[in-house]
Write a protein that holds these residues in place. Structure first.
Motif, short mmCIF file in Angstrom:
data_model
loop_
_atom_site.label_atom_id
_atom_site.label_comp_id
_atom_site.label_asym_id
_atom_site.label_seq_id
_atom_site.Cartn_x
_atom_site.Cartn_y
_atom_site.Cartn_z
N ARG A 146 0.95 -1.54 -0.13
CA ARG A 146 0.18 -0.24 -0.32
C ARG A 146 0.60 1.17 0.24
O ARG A 146 0.29 2.35 -0.57
CB ARG A 146 -0.93 0.14 1.39
N PRO A 151 -1.75 1.75 -6.56
CA PRO A 151 -2.84 1.53 -6.43
C PRO A 151 -3.22 0.43 -7.06
O PRO A 151 -2.57 0.49 -8.56
CB PRO A 151 -4.25 2.01 -6.45
N TYR A 152 -4.26 -0.46 -6.65
CA TYR A 152 -4.53 -1.71 -7.93
C TYR A 152 -4.86 -1.73 -9.27
O TYR A 152 -4.23 -2.96 -10.40
CB TYR A 152 -5.06 -2.91 -6.64
N TYR A 153 -5.74 -1.30 -9.07
CA TYR A 153 -6.27 -0.77 -10.36
C TYR A 153 -5.28 -0.60 -11.67
O TYR A 153 -5.65 -0.21 -12.52
CB TYR A 153 -7.72 -0.20 -9.95
N TYR A 188 0.36 -8.40 -4.11
CA TYR A 188 -0.76 -9.07 -3.73
C TYR A 188 -0.93 -10.41 -3.15
O TYR A 188 -2.17 -10.57 -2.09
CB TYR A 188 -1.66 -8.25 -4.09
N TYR A 226 -9.80 -3.53 -2.54
CA TYR A 226 -8.62 -2.92 -2.64
C TYR A 226 -8.32 -3.40 -3.69
O TYR A 226 -7.91 -2.51 -5.31
CB TYR A 226 -7.31 -3.01 -2.18
N THR A 230 -12.22 0.91 -9.62
CA THR A 230 -12.91 1.73 -8.74
C THR A 230 -14.50 1.71 -9.58
O THR A 230 -14.89 0.84 -9.99
CB THR A 230 -12.71 2.60 -10.65
N TYR A 519 -5.79 5.42 1.53
CA TYR A 519 -6.22 4.27 -0.13
C TYR A 519 -6.94 3.97 -0.01
O TYR A 519 -7.30 3.88 -1.37
CB TYR A 519 -5.03 3.17 1.13
N ASP A 520 -8.37 4.69 0.52
CA ASP A 520 -9.23 4.50 -0.29
C ASP A 520 -9.69 5.60 -0.90
O ASP A 520 -10.37 5.19 -2.26
CB ASP A 520 -10.35 4.83 0.80
N TYR A 522 -6.84 6.87 -3.08
CA TYR A 522 -6.18 6.50 -4.46
C TYR A 522 -6.51 5.03 -5.05
O TYR A 522 -6.87 5.21 -6.11
CB TYR A 522 -4.97 6.54 -3.91
N ARG A 523 -6.75 4.16 -4.42
CA ARG A 523 -7.44 2.97 -4.88
C ARG A 523 -8.88 2.92 -5.62
O ARG A 523 -8.99 2.18 -7.04
CB ARG A 523 -7.74 1.89 -4.02
N ASN A 524 -9.67 4.09 -5.31
CA ASN A 524 -10.77 3.93 -6.40
C ASN A 524 -11.01 5.39 -7.30
O ASN A 524 -11.58 5.34 -7.78
CB ASN A 524 -11.68 4.94 -5.60
#
Length: 569
Positions: A146, A151-153, A188, A226, A230, A519-520, A522-524
């Motif tokens: 993290r 971010p994972y996307y 991950y 995560y 999005t 993190y909430d 940026y991950r979206n």
């Protein structure tokens, strides 16, 4: 030979040969001692992994919370946490060095304990402990990714995560070769593998100071969230898995949401106390671990001064406070964790005041930020209100008297502010103390940082359901949290046009000051918008694609690494 300073600091000196092992409660444990009593050694080294997390959790909180829009600081600082706030990252940040090293200490020590264990012949109790090691290792890989991975996307197959090291500490380091960073996807995957293994091994019910099957399930729910993409481009496979693991915890029957009254005292309960039904896993801290002025430098010490301890230099942001106000004056239970510092006279009386936020402009008239304006209220003969700023009189116009909202025309612009009381200022900033990270057992800044609690699982399931387009189910999950915080405040409907906003706002309110918010956002794929007073750059939003969303790996770790270790751009 004693290897007190090993060349590859990423492994962090947890050698099972004749070197000293750094862990709690003792400070030295040799190979001979381990061989003499493996069971006792296993327990001591397991305790040591938990002990490492106490310092680790401090940086975990700061690097997760300080870059967010939940907080503001009174001014710039020379402390290494300030680049988290300013987004002016540096390559030699001692706090991130602590985070990196301690994470790998836990990973390395956990790997050694896993590798010295025989699952086939282990008892239920020993399998539980092995599972705890898998949990801690998987959690650390996820938390490292993290901070240092994107971010994972954002193309997880090519973006870099962190090195995956599973062999523990080697006997011979003379020709050591270690892998470069794995991809975000593979990092991950390693965390998921460890946590699923932990889930399968842990069957003993323990309180929240220790890892459990449900703690592993809670972390898996978060990781899959995560990975769920999005709102605009969701991955429904991972959204389903996030819900599945959230439901495992919810349906376990081991945890229950605190009622509204007790939730408003959540911060005072120790994580493993009889009153605590909501916390799944926390890094337990004890008052005996602190002495003298130690509470100044705790997490809560920046947010408030309590019982004579703490700097009290970082406050709830205007953005967070405005979210609390949306439910109506004082109606949101999360106000319980905000402590405005009002000025009182000798008789304990407060002075009515009007407070608003105005544009801050330079000499050329260009807006550079925002500033608080606070003045004592004055009354005309007809009981209408006004304030004076210097010699200038500014009348106030009622916007919503029940909510204490009034408007003012100031420097040619109309602003809406609140009728309240004069507050203490630090420089020009009203001191809205945050107590969520303080007052455990009613003691100053004693606090056991929360890793997982039940409320997050409902919010995970709400978001994942919305990403699947199942807005009816998302509403049920969301209102479990909304209804507890605000009596009668449940939402009537949720749909494609409002789900992302309402769910994200509820996460921000509920999980504020628990190191989720950065993190909430940026991950979206969202921007970090901090358009409120403070020394940060309030005029520039940070998009999720910005290089500054992730941190530099400490340069000292790259220099000490025996193989190539790729730095973030």
């Amino acid at each position: 030979m004693k290897l007190k300073h090993i060349i590859f600091t990423v492994i962090c000196t947890l050698i099972f040969t004749s070197c000293d092992l750094e862990r709690l409660p003792d400070n030295a444990y040799t190979k001979e001692q381990i061989e003499a009593d493996k069971e006792a050694a296993f327990q001591i080294l397991l305790n040591g992994c938990y002990g490492h997390l106490k310092g680790w959790a401090d940086v975990m909180h700061r690097v997760g919370e300080y870059p967010s829009d939940n907080i503001m600081i009174r001014g710039t600082s020379t402390d290494a946490f300030y680049p988290f706030i300013s987004y002016q990252h540096i390559k030699d940040n001692y706090r991130l060095t602590t985070f990196w090293n301690t994470s790998y200490k836990v990973i390395s020590q956990a790997s050694d304990l896993i590798n010295m264990s025989d699952e086939e012949t282990s008892t239920k109790e020993r399998k539980q402990k092995i599972g705890e090691m898998y949990y801690l290792r998987g959690m650390c890989y996820f938390y490292l990714c993290r901070v240092f991975g994107r971010p994972y996307y954002q193309s997880p197959e090519t973006n870099l995560g962190v090195p995956i090291l599973l062999d523990g500490t080697p006997d011979d380091v003379s020709n050591l070769q270690l892998p470069d960073r794995a991809t975000v996807k593979d990092t991950y995957a390693q965390a998921i593998s460890d946590l699923k293994k932990a889930e399968s091994l842990m069957t003993v019910e323990k309180r929240a100071a220790y890892a459990t099957k449900e703690a592993a399930q809670a972390m898996l729910s978060r990781i899959y969230l995560y990975m769920s993409g999005t709102y605009e481009n969701p991955n429904t496979e991972y959204a389903n898995l996030s819900i599945e693991y959230a439901e495992k915890v919810i349906q376990s029957g081991r945890y229950a949401l605190l009622d509204r009254v007790n939730f408003m005292k959540y911060n005072i309960f120790p994580p493993d106390g009889s009153s605590q039904t909501e916390t799944i896993f926390a890094i337990k801290r004890l008052s005996s671990e602190f002495s003298g002025d130690d509470y100044y430098n705790t997490i809560g010490g920046m947010y408030a001064t309590i019982q004579g301890q703490g700097w009290g230099e970082m406050y709830a942001s205007a953005k967070y406070l405005n979210l609390l106000r949306k439910a109506g004056l004082g109606k949101d239970a999360r106000w319980a964790f905000i402590d405005p510092q009002y000025i009182e006279d000798e008789a304990g009386q407060k002075t009515p005041a009007f407070r608003f936020i105005a544009d801050l402009k330079n000499a050329s008239g260009v807006q550079t930020g925002y500033t608080y304006v606070q003045e004592a209220l004055r009354y005309n003969e007809d009981n209408s209100l006004y304030i004076k700023i210097g010699d200038q009189v500014y009348p106030l116009t009622v916007v919503n008297a029940e909510e204490n909202q009034y408007s003012i025309v100031y420097n040619g612009k109309t602003y809406i502010g609140e009728k309240d009381y004069l507050m203490l200022l630090n420089r020009v900033f009203p001191m809205f103390y945050v107590t969520k990270c303080s007052l455990q057992d009613n003691e100053s800044h004693l606090h056991s940082p929360i890793v997982s609690r039940l409320a997050e699982l409902y919010l995970n399931a709400a978001e994942a359901s919305a990403k699947k387009g199942n807005y009816g189910q998302a509403l049920i999950y969301l209102n479990k949290i909304r209804g507890r915080a605000i009596v009668g405040g449940e939402y009537k409907s949720l749909n494609a046009t409002n789900a992302a906003q309402l769910i994200d706002e509820e996460r921000q309110l509920e999980l504020g000051f628990e190191a989720h918010r950065t993190y909430d956002v940026y991950r979206n794929g969202q921007d970090m918008v901090r358009n409120y007073p403070g020394p940060h750059d309030a005029m520039t939003a940070i998009p999720a694609t910005d290089l500054r969303v992730v941190h530099f790996i400490p340069q000292a770790e790259i220099n000490a690494y025996p193989s190539e270790l790729t730095q973030n751009p």
